[in-house]
Design a protein around this motif. Structure first.
Motif, short mmCIF file in Angstrom:
data_model
loop_
_atom_site.label_atom_id
_atom_site.label_comp_id
_atom_site.label_asym_id
_atom_site.label_seq_id
_atom_site.Cartn_x
_atom_site.Cartn_y
_atom_site.Cartn_z
N GLN A 48 0.87 -1.31 -0.04
CA GLN A 48 0.09 0.18 -0.05
C GLN A 48 0.89 1.28 0.07
OE1 GLN A 48 -2.00 -1.32 3.48
NE2 GLN A 48 -3.93 -1.85 2.31
N ARG A 49 1.93 1.23 0.82
CA ARG A 49 2.80 2.18 0.71
C ARG A 49 3.54 2.70 -0.54
NH1 ARG A 49 5.24 3.66 6.14
NH2 ARG A 49 3.98 2.33 7.84
N ASP A 50 3.94 1.56 -1.23
CA ASP A 50 4.33 1.61 -2.70
C ASP A 50 3.45 2.45 -3.68
OD1 ASP A 50 6.63 0.36 -1.67
OD2 ASP A 50 6.08 -1.99 -2.50
N ILE A 51 2.14 1.90 -3.52
CA ILE A 51 1.18 2.65 -4.46
C ILE A 51 1.00 4.07 -3.94
CG2 ILE A 51 -1.41 2.53 -5.30
CD1 ILE A 51 0.38 0.14 -6.31
N LEU A 52 0.93 4.29 -2.57
CA LEU A 52 0.67 5.62 -2.31
C LEU A 52 1.85 6.59 -2.52
CD1 LEU A 52 -0.67 4.99 1.17
CD2 LEU A 52 -1.96 6.07 -0.51
N ARG A 53 3.09 6.15 -2.68
CA ARG A 53 4.30 6.74 -3.24
C ARG A 53 4.16 7.03 -4.77
NH1 ARG A 53 7.26 2.97 0.13
NH2 ARG A 53 7.77 3.86 2.07
N ALA A 54 3.60 5.83 -5.34
CA ALA A 54 3.49 5.98 -6.71
C ALA A 54 2.69 7.15 -7.31
CB ALA A 54 3.17 4.83 -7.47
N VAL A 55 1.30 7.18 -6.66
CA VAL A 55 0.42 8.34 -7.01
C VAL A 55 1.27 9.73 -6.58
CG1 VAL A 55 -1.49 9.25 -6.12
CG2 VAL A 55 -1.48 6.99 -6.58
N GLY A 56 1.75 9.93 -5.43
CA GLY A 56 2.58 11.01 -5.35
C GLY A 56 3.62 11.38 -6.28
N GLU A 57 4.47 10.53 -6.72
CA GLU A 57 5.29 10.85 -7.73
C GLU A 57 4.78 11.20 -9.07
OE1 GLU A 57 7.62 7.21 -7.66
OE2 GLU A 57 8.42 7.54 -5.69
N GLY A 58 3.65 10.63 -9.32
CA GLY A 58 2.90 10.99 -10.65
C GLY A 58 2.68 12.19 -10.71
N LEU A 59 1.92 12.71 -9.45
CA LEU A 59 1.47 14.19 -9.49
C LEU A 59 2.87 14.99 -9.75
CD1 LEU A 59 -0.45 13.87 -6.30
CD2 LEU A 59 -1.31 14.53 -8.51
N MET A 60 4.10 14.74 -9.67
CA MET A 60 5.07 15.72 -10.14
C MET A 60 5.30 15.62 -11.79
SD MET A 60 5.98 16.42 -7.03
CE MET A 60 5.93 15.71 -5.52
N THR A 61 4.62 14.69 -12.21
CA THR A 61 4.87 14.76 -13.81
C THR A 61 3.58 15.56 -14.54
OG1 THR A 61 5.88 12.66 -13.78
CG2 THR A 61 4.97 13.54 -15.87
N ALA A 62 3.85 16.78 -14.63
CA ALA A 62 2.90 17.60 -15.37
C ALA A 62 2.25 17.38 -16.71
CB ALA A 62 3.31 19.05 -15.32
N GLY A 63 1.03 17.24 -16.81
CA GLY A 63 0.31 17.03 -18.06
C GLY A 63 -0.03 15.79 -18.23
N GLU A 64 0.29 14.68 -17.49
CA GLU A 64 0.03 13.36 -17.45
C GLU A 64 -1.01 12.77 -16.62
OE1 GLU A 64 3.41 10.50 -17.81
OE2 GLU A 64 4.35 11.96 -19.57
N ALA A 65 -2.19 12.14 -17.08
CA ALA A 65 -2.88 11.33 -16.35
C ALA A 65 -2.10 10.10 -15.30
CB ALA A 65 -4.01 10.56 -16.67
N ILE A 66 -2.41 10.12 -14.12
CA ILE A 66 -1.98 8.99 -13.20
C ILE A 66 -2.71 7.92 -13.23
CG2 ILE A 66 -1.26 8.45 -10.86
CD1 ILE A 66 -0.97 11.46 -10.41
N GLN A 67 -2.39 6.77 -13.81
CA GLN A 67 -3.08 5.47 -14.09
C GLN A 67 -2.61 4.40 -13.60
OE1 GLN A 67 -4.96 7.03 -18.40
NE2 GLN A 67 -3.90 4.93 -18.17
N VAL A 68 -3.04 3.96 -12.32
CA VAL A 68 -2.46 2.80 -11.54
C VAL A 68 -3.45 1.60 -11.57
CG1 VAL A 68 -1.92 2.24 -9.01
CG2 VAL A 68 -1.63 4.72 -9.80
N ALA A 69 -3.08 0.37 -11.77
CA ALA A 69 -3.60 -0.79 -12.01
C ALA A 69 -3.18 -1.79 -11.07
CB ALA A 69 -3.74 -1.38 -13.39
N VAL A 70 -3.86 -2.19 -10.10
CA VAL A 70 -3.33 -3.25 -9.03
C VAL A 70 -4.13 -4.68 -9.32
CG1 VAL A 70 -2.96 -3.92 -6.68
CG2 VAL A 70 -2.53 -1.49 -7.53
N ALA A 71 -3.35 -5.68 -9.76
CA ALA A 71 -4.11 -7.06 -9.77
C ALA A 71 -3.61 -7.78 -8.58
CB ALA A 71 -3.60 -7.65 -11.06
N SER A 72 -4.66 -8.38 -7.86
CA SER A 72 -4.02 -8.88 -6.52
C SER A 72 -4.82 -10.20 -6.17
CB SER A 72 -4.09 -7.88 -5.31
OG SER A 72 -5.64 -7.82 -5.07
N GLY A 73 -4.28 -10.86 -5.24
CA GLY A 73 -5.12 -12.06 -4.57
C GLY A 73 -6.04 -11.54 -3.71
N HIS A 74 -6.68 -12.35 -2.88
CA HIS A 74 -7.80 -12.07 -2.13
C HIS A 74 -7.25 -11.29 -0.77
CE1 HIS A 74 -11.81 -12.17 -0.87
NE2 HIS A 74 -11.51 -12.92 0.36
N GLY A 75 -7.98 -10.51 -0.31
CA GLY A 75 -7.85 -9.94 1.20
C GLY A 75 -6.79 -9.16 1.73
N ILE A 76 -6.05 -8.26 0.59
CA ILE A 76 -4.95 -7.59 0.73
C ILE A 76 -5.33 -6.44 1.47
CG2 ILE A 76 -3.78 -9.04 -1.05
CD1 ILE A 76 -3.84 -6.53 -2.60
#
Length: 506
Positions: free
Chosen positions: A58-86
């Motif tokens: 979860q920390r990794d994804i939260l950091r990835a969203v924050g880093e994406g905000l630093m790139t102007a003009g691009e949409a931040i698109q995050v896809a997470v495929a996972s097992g159950h109950g994470i």
């Protein structure tokens, strides 16, 4: 950010509120910092007393969203495929609360594979974290929206819960918020149709706007736009695949049982544990295309077709007993009878009544658990009944051209039902039945036999017990012949022998 304040509040309270606003505003490009600050981690007397913050993934994804905000003009698109109950619903809730709290007049939409998933999982988790949030008083949570409490911003500063519809895509086509922030969340994204993805993609075109598109889910289908986030379009997405065994909060004992039941390299474990897509096709045992065709098929039967009844017996308070009659390829003419809170004697009496009224040639009853009492009573009432054990060994009574091998009788019955749908079975346009049939996933055991998802596992996913579908599948337990009800006994669970080689798909 200008939340409502009480003009009569003490100066100390006003100062504390001003400090809170300043602190939260500092996290506008730091989702992880917001999550660590805004919730009472390790605070005695709270629901988070034993937790020290998000899991590593979860920390990794939260950091990835924050880093994406630093790139102007691009949409931040995050896809997470996972097992159950994470804990993906918790992550969704954190991101929604962060996005609203750190940017004035943020707008967003949250959708999921089903209305039930959206209401009972995604939105329920948002409600939980909203209650725990330091700035919860800034926003009002309703049954379908989270919006600003500040007067005049109710319609411009909000996240809406919107069930998807292929016939009504306006909610996804109107996602514009020029110069501000847009958030779109797809939960259980594998089952969201491509049309909704395409409409959303076309709407997210505002310039000079922070755009976040987040897609989460079990990778249940090996085709469609969610799959393509990890394939053809992976260059556009920050994508992650999470194995449930690597996450602290998952039920390791349950996971080990799945691996033992289905096999380490089975599609079931790949999807539900490893967060990997199935090798081919879909984990959905009966495809939506078959159901759609069956609803549109003309209901026809012939004099030589046997009329059979399937009876699924309720075991729990929220389940229902179902009596489903079918004649040949016609599973539409006789509406299924749904009964709740009836004892086995009452149910047996109602089944006997229907069997006589319809002159049923055979009655197949789920004999497991309390169903045995229904079978015994029907035999006393001289009904031509056959008890069926769902967990028993498959009998090999599938069509001669079927290549599938089944782990148990329940899987075999559903396999027969699927073959019947391919051969032209007519179904009613019953949303409950449609959901039952399309919600059942499958995998393979160590012997490479098809094994359906257990009812208990479906309930853990927030789905209802497939009582209607089970009753219909029971009508394909064993072959029957017209006239067999007139004092003649069938084989199978009842202990006799088959009276004909009638093809239930012909």
């Amino acid at each position: 950010m200008n939340p409502n304040s009480n003009t009569a509040a003490a100066p100390a309270a006003r100062d504390a509120e001003a400090a809170l606003i300043a602190d939260i505003a500092g996290f506008s490009r730091d989702p992880l910092g917001f999550v660590l600050y805004a919730f009472p981690w390790r605070s005695a007397g709270t629901a988070l007393a034993e937790r020290d913050g998000p899991d590593d993934w979860q920390r990794d994804i939260l950091r990835a969203v924050g880093e994406g905000l630093m790139t102007a003009g691009e949409a931040i698109q995050v896809a997470v495929a996972s097992g159950h109950g994470i804990g993906k619903s918790a992550l969704v809730a954190w991101l929604l609360l962060w996005s609203l709290s750190t940017h004035e007049d943020t707008r967003g939409v949250v959708t999921a594979n089903t209305d039930s998933q959206l209401r009972t999982k995604t939105w329920a988790e948002l409600a939980k974290w909203h209650r725990l949030c330091l700035c919860k008083h800034w926003f009002t949570l309703s049954a379908t929206a989270l919006y600003a409490a500040q007067a005049g911003h109710e319609k411009t500063w909000r996240i809406d819960m919107v069930p998807w519809s292929e016939r009504n895509t306006e909610a996804f086509a109107g996602l514009h918020n020029q110069g501000k922030r847009i958030v779109v969340v797809f939960d259980e994204a594998s089952a969201i149709p491509d049309q909704i993805w395409e409409t959303t993609e076309g709407a997210l075109t505002d310039s000079n706007t922070e755009i976040l598109w987040l897609a989460f889910g079990n990778p249940t289908r090996n085709s469609g736009r969610f799959r393509e986030c990890f394939g053809r379009f992976k260059h556009r997405w920050r994508h992650r695949q999470i194995d449930s065994r690597s996450v602290r909060i998952t039920n390791k004992k349950q996971i080990a049982q799945w691996v033992a039941d289905y096999g380490e390299d089975s599609d079931f474990v790949r999807v539900r544990v490893k967060g990997q897509f199935p090798r081919a096709g879909s984990m959905q045992f009966i495809g939506s295309d078959l159901i759609t065709a069956a609803i549109q098929t003309e209901a026809r039967s012939f004099a030589h077709d046997a009329l059979v009844i399937g009876v699924d017996v309720a075991r729990f308070g929220d389940d229902q007993s179902v009596i489903y009659a079918r004649k040949g390829r016609d599973a539409r003419t006789f509406p299924p009878i749904k009964l709740r809170n009836v004892d086995t004697m009452t149910l047996a009496g109602r089944v006997a009544e229907e069997a006589r009224r319809l002159k049923a040639d055979a009655v197949f009853v789920d004999e497991g658990g309390v169903g045995a009492g229904v079978v015994d009573r029907l035999r006393q009432l001289n009904v031509n009944v056959i008890g069926v054990q769902f967990g028993a060994k498959a009998d090999g009574l599938s069509p001669t051209d079927a290549v599938e091998r089944y782990a148990n009788k329940r899987a075999e019955m559903y396999g027969n039902l699927r073959q019947a749908l391919k051969a032209g079975l007519a179904l009613p346009d019953d949303q409950e039945l449609i959901a039952d049939l399309t919600n059942i996933d499958y995998g393979f055991n160590a012997r490479d036999e098809i094994q359906l998802e257990k009812k208990e596992e479906m309930k853990k996913r927030g789905l209802a017990s497939p009582d209607l579908a089970d009753a219909l599948a029971l009508t394909y337990a064993y072959p029957a012949m017209a006239g067999a009800g007139a004092g003649r006994h069938l084989g199978g669970g009842g202990g006799g022998r088959l009276v004909s080689e009638w093809d239930p798909f012909g």
